[in-house]
Enzyme design. Structure first.
Site, PDB file in Angstrom:
ATOM      1  N   SER A  22       0.799  -1.225   0.000  1.00  0.00           N
ATOM      2  CA  SER A  22       0.000   0.000   0.000  1.00  0.00           C
ATOM      3  C   SER A  22       0.837   1.284   0.000  1.00  0.00           C
ATOM      4  CB  SER A  22      -0.968   0.007   1.189  1.00  0.00           C
ATOM      5  OG  SER A  22      -1.919  -1.011   1.011  1.00  0.00           O
ATOM      6  N   THR A  67      -5.435  -2.796   8.536  1.00  0.00           N
ATOM      7  CA  THR A  67      -5.371  -4.143   7.967  1.00  0.00           C
ATOM      8  C   THR A  67      -5.264  -5.177   9.071  1.00  0.00           C
ATOM      9  OG1 THR A  67      -4.291  -5.491   6.272  1.00  0.00           O
ATOM     10  CG2 THR A  67      -2.857  -4.015   7.509  1.00  0.00           C
ATOM     11  N   LYS A  71      -9.167  -4.947  11.898  1.00  0.00           N
ATOM     12  CA  LYS A  71     -10.323  -4.343  11.217  1.00  0.00           C
ATOM     13  C   LYS A  71     -11.581  -4.251  12.086  1.00  0.00           C
ATOM     14  CE  LYS A  71      -8.818  -5.301   6.531  1.00  0.00           C
ATOM     15  NZ  LYS A  71      -9.075  -5.956   5.260  1.00  0.00           N
ATOM     16  N   ASN A  92     -11.589  -0.768   6.890  1.00  0.00           N
ATOM     17  CA  ASN A  92     -10.217  -0.768   6.359  1.00  0.00           C
ATOM     18  C   ASN A  92      -9.730   0.658   6.100  1.00  0.00           C
ATOM     19  OD1 ASN A  92     -11.576  -0.028   4.014  1.00  0.00           O
ATOM     20  ND2 ASN A  92     -10.263  -1.241   2.700  1.00  0.00           N
ATOM     21  N   ASP A 107     -13.173  -2.550   1.074  1.00  0.00           N
ATOM     22  CA  ASP A 107     -12.731  -3.853   0.538  1.00  0.00           C
ATOM     23  C   ASP A 107     -13.750  -4.440  -0.446  1.00  0.00           C
ATOM     24  OD1 ASP A 107     -10.270  -4.127   1.771  1.00  0.00           O
ATOM     25  OD2 ASP A 107     -11.074  -5.160   3.522  1.00  0.00           O
ATOM     26  N   GLY A 132     -14.584 -19.014   2.694  1.00  0.00           N
ATOM     27  CA  GLY A 132     -14.094 -18.155   3.768  1.00  0.00           C
ATOM     28  C   GLY A 132     -15.232 -17.363   4.378  1.00  0.00           C
ATOM     29  N   ALA A 133     -15.068 -16.989   5.636  1.00  0.00           N
ATOM     30  CA  ALA A 133     -16.100 -16.193   6.324  1.00  0.00           C
ATOM     31  C   ALA A 133     -15.445 -15.199   7.271  1.00  0.00           C
ATOM     32  CB  ALA A 133     -17.041 -17.121   7.088  1.00  0.00           C
ATOM     33  N   GLY A 135     -12.958 -11.509   7.787  1.00  0.00           N
ATOM     34  CA  GLY A 135     -13.232 -10.094   7.524  1.00  0.00           C
ATOM     35  C   GLY A 135     -13.391  -9.795   6.048  1.00  0.00           C
ATOM     36  N   TYR A 230      -3.117 -11.772  -2.147  1.00  0.00           N
ATOM     37  CA  TYR A 230      -2.310 -11.151  -3.196  1.00  0.00           C
ATOM     38  C   TYR A 230      -0.845 -11.505  -3.055  1.00  0.00           C
ATOM     39  CZ  TYR A 230      -1.654  -7.066  -0.095  1.00  0.00           C
ATOM     40  OH  TYR A 230      -1.365  -6.239   0.938  1.00  0.00           O
ATOM     41  N   GLY A 252      -5.547 -11.090  -6.516  1.00  0.00           N
ATOM     42  CA  GLY A 252      -5.937 -10.130  -5.479  1.00  0.00           C
ATOM     43  C   GLY A 252      -5.455  -8.708  -5.684  1.00  0.00           C
TER      44      GLY A 252
HETATM   45  P1  NDP Z   1      -9.459 -13.427   8.601  1.00  0.00           P
HETATM   46  O1  NDP Z   1      -8.437 -13.907   9.574  1.00  0.00           O
HETATM   47  O2  NDP Z   1     -10.537 -12.533   9.048  1.00  0.00           O
HETATM   48  O3  NDP Z   1     -10.174 -14.745   7.939  1.00  0.00           O
HETATM   49  C1  NDP Z   1      -9.404 -15.846   7.516  1.00  0.00           C
HETATM   50  C2  NDP Z   1     -10.286 -16.847   6.772  1.00  0.00           C
HETATM   51  O4  NDP Z   1      -9.443 -17.893   6.273  1.00  0.00           O
HETATM   52  C3  NDP Z   1     -11.339 -17.533   7.637  1.00  0.00           C
HETATM   53  O5  NDP Z   1     -12.449 -17.854   6.842  1.00  0.00           O
HETATM   54  C4  NDP Z   1     -10.594 -18.791   8.106  1.00  0.00           C
HETATM   55  O6  NDP Z   1     -11.473 -19.845   8.464  1.00  0.00           O
HETATM   56  C5  NDP Z   1      -9.855 -19.155   6.835  1.00  0.00           C
HETATM   57  N1  NDP Z   1      -8.645 -19.947   7.034  1.00  0.00           N
HETATM   58  C6  NDP Z   1      -7.456 -19.520   7.525  1.00  0.00           C
HETATM   59  N2  NDP Z   1      -6.559 -20.526   7.529  1.00  0.00           N
HETATM   60  C7  NDP Z   1      -7.201 -21.615   7.028  1.00  0.00           C
HETATM   61  C8  NDP Z   1      -6.810 -22.952   6.788  1.00  0.00           C
HETATM   62  N3  NDP Z   1      -5.577 -23.388   7.052  1.00  0.00           N
HETATM   63  N4  NDP Z   1      -7.721 -23.795   6.251  1.00  0.00           N
HETATM   64  C9  NDP Z   1      -8.961 -23.365   5.968  1.00  0.00           C
HETATM   65  N5  NDP Z   1      -9.408 -22.117   6.184  1.00  0.00           N
HETATM   66  C10 NDP Z   1      -8.531 -21.235   6.715  1.00  0.00           C
HETATM   67  O7  NDP Z   1      -8.610 -12.798   7.408  1.00  0.00           O
HETATM   68  P2  NDP Z   1      -9.120 -11.766   6.281  1.00  0.00           P
HETATM   69  O8  NDP Z   1     -10.493 -12.136   5.880  1.00  0.00           O
HETATM   70  O9  NDP Z   1      -8.863 -10.377   6.701  1.00  0.00           O
HETATM   71  O10 NDP Z   1      -8.091 -12.090   5.079  1.00  0.00           O
HETATM   72  C11 NDP Z   1      -8.192 -13.290   4.326  1.00  0.00           C
HETATM   73  C12 NDP Z   1      -7.208 -13.223   3.150  1.00  0.00           C
HETATM   74  O11 NDP Z   1      -7.604 -12.216   2.241  1.00  0.00           O
HETATM   75  C13 NDP Z   1      -5.766 -12.894   3.581  1.00  0.00           C
HETATM   76  O12 NDP Z   1      -4.884 -13.720   2.845  1.00  0.00           O
HETATM   77  C14 NDP Z   1      -5.607 -11.451   3.173  1.00  0.00           C
HETATM   78  O13 NDP Z   1      -4.268 -11.129   2.831  1.00  0.00           O
HETATM   79  C15 NDP Z   1      -6.496 -11.391   1.918  1.00  0.00           C
HETATM   80  N6  NDP Z   1      -7.007 -10.023   1.652  1.00  0.00           N
HETATM   81  C16 NDP Z   1      -6.768  -9.481   0.413  1.00  0.00           C
HETATM   82  C17 NDP Z   1      -7.231  -8.217   0.117  1.00  0.00           C
HETATM   83  C18 NDP Z   1      -6.947  -7.633  -1.230  1.00  0.00           C
HETATM   84  O14 NDP Z   1      -7.087  -6.415  -1.395  1.00  0.00           O
HETATM   85  N7  NDP Z   1      -6.581  -8.428  -2.214  1.00  0.00           N
HETATM   86  C19 NDP Z   1      -7.988  -7.397   1.087  1.00  0.00           C
HETATM   87  C20 NDP Z   1      -8.215  -8.082   2.352  1.00  0.00           C
HETATM   88  C21 NDP Z   1      -7.723  -9.347   2.600  1.00  0.00           C
HETATM   89  P3  NDP Z   1     -12.039 -19.985   9.965  1.00  0.00           P
HETATM   90  O15 NDP Z   1     -13.211 -19.051  10.071  1.00  0.00           O
HETATM   91  O16 NDP Z   1     -12.424 -21.406  10.087  1.00  0.00           O
HETATM   92  O17 NDP Z   1     -10.919 -19.584  10.900  1.00  0.00           O
END
Ligand code: NDP
Length: 283
Positions: A22, A67, A71, A92, A107, A132-133, A135, A230, A252
């Site tokens: 960023s 980030t 968040k 964000n 986002d 995924g669920a 942020g 990303y 990403g």
């Molecule tokens: P969170 O920590 O809020 O959520 C993580 C998610 O990944 C949850 O759904 C979690 O499942 C799941 N998860 C993590 N590890 C595993 C695993 N080993 N096996 C299965 N599921 C897994 O993170 P964010 O939502 O903030 O970010 C998620 C991704 O998105 C990151 O890689 C981040 O860098 C990317 N991102 C990219 C952006 C962009 O602009 N391109 C913007 C924002 C984020 P559970 O609920 O079961 O824990």
């Protein structure tokens, strides 16, 4: 870039922040716009977040990005939330307005703008499968719902988090057809019935050769597969498997670009130089 006595500051609060693209993206934009603004990384431990956010106000920052992992906690520290942040309860972007902290979430709009570059106007009639669920998944789900997509399926490792997201969507978008499963349940039928497949988990980060347990053999040339993790190379195991099946793919960086562009508009009111920003982050 010259720092002058009049330079205004914008920061990114994260832990860690050393990997972030960023600063490069935003400083290129401010240079191109001729604005005396500097964008700085601010590594803030979770326990220091309230002090850091009040520090932004005390030191006259124009605003900040927020980030991982701040968040949700940051949203609770705002004077007011606006737009999607009201629904997602996560931010964000912070704008300092007359000494008040206003929290936004760009986002989701960043994801949609990036997807629209790939899909044009087909979004309204499409079904989506969201893996995924967390942020980021929340923001994406809300923005897809706002676009009136046909159906949304959510699959996540933990059922509880998937159901929390589904509840949030049911409260705010009662007409949206929803399906919720865990990652260890079969998903062939969902891959077949969804045009858009999105990985919004942290699986697939650079150097990690894992990919979400998805029925990739059911992907076809009619699918659009998005991985919001990303990486500098724009490549993840999911994207390369999807391309192998002829699917259209989206990495990403487009989401990063467009969430950043929306934030610049909130901080400055000017139209961001998208091409300059894209050039700053693309490999
Ligand atoms: P969170 O920590 O809020 O959520 C993580 C998610 O990944 C949850 O759904 C979690 O499942 C799941 N998860 C993590 N590890 C595993 C695993 N080993 N096996 C299965 N599921 C897994 O993170 P964010 O939502 O903030 O970010 C998620 C991704 O998105 C990151 O890689 C981040 O860098 C990317 N991102 C990219 C952006 C962009 O602009 N391109 C913007 C924002 C984020 P559970 O609920 O079961 O824990």
């Amino acid at each position: 870039m010259d720092i002058t006595g009049g330079t205004k500051l914008i920061g990114i609060l994260g832990f860690p922040v050393s990997h972030t693209l960023s600063p490069r993206m935003h400083n290129s934009a401010f240079n191109a716009l001729g604005l005396d603004i500097s964008y700085v990384p601010l590594e803030v431990k979770p326990e220091d977040l309230p002090d850091a956010i009040h520090g932004l106000k005390a030191m006259g920052f124009l605003g900040a990005n927020v980030t991982v992992p701040h968040k949700v906690r940051a949203a609770e520290l705002m004077d007011r939330l606006e737009g999607d942040a009201v629904i997602t309860g996560a931010i964000n972007t912070i704008v300092l307005q007359d000494g008040r902290l206003i929290g936004h979430n760009t986002d989701g709009i960043g994801f949609i703008k990036s997807l629209e570059e790939v899909m044009k106007n087909d979004l309204n009639n499409a079904s989506a499968l969201l893996i995924g669920a967390g942020g980021a998944a929340r923001s994406i789900a809300v923005s897809l719902a706002e676009k009136n997509i046909k159906q949304l399926s959510i699959i996540n490792r933990s059922r509880q988090r998937a159901e929390e997201l589904a509840d949030l969507l049911k409260r705010n978008f009662p007409a949206l057809p929803l399906e919720v499963r865990t990652l260890d349940e079969a998903n062939e039928d969902l891959v077949i019935s969804s045009k858009i497949v999105i990985n919004a988990t942290s699986i697939g980060l650079e150097g990690d050769l894992k990919m979400p347990p998805l029925a990739v053999d059911k992907l076809t040339k009619d699918h659009v597969v998005c991985d919001i993790v990303y990486t500098q190379s724009q490549e993840t195991p999911l994207l390369s498997a999807a391309r192998g099946k002829g699917a259209n793919t989206m990495g990403g960086l487009g989401m990063l670009l467009h969430q950043g562009a929306a934030a610049i508009h909130l901080w400055t009111g000017v139209d961001p130089p998208i091409d300059v920003m894209r050039e700053a982050i693309e490999p």
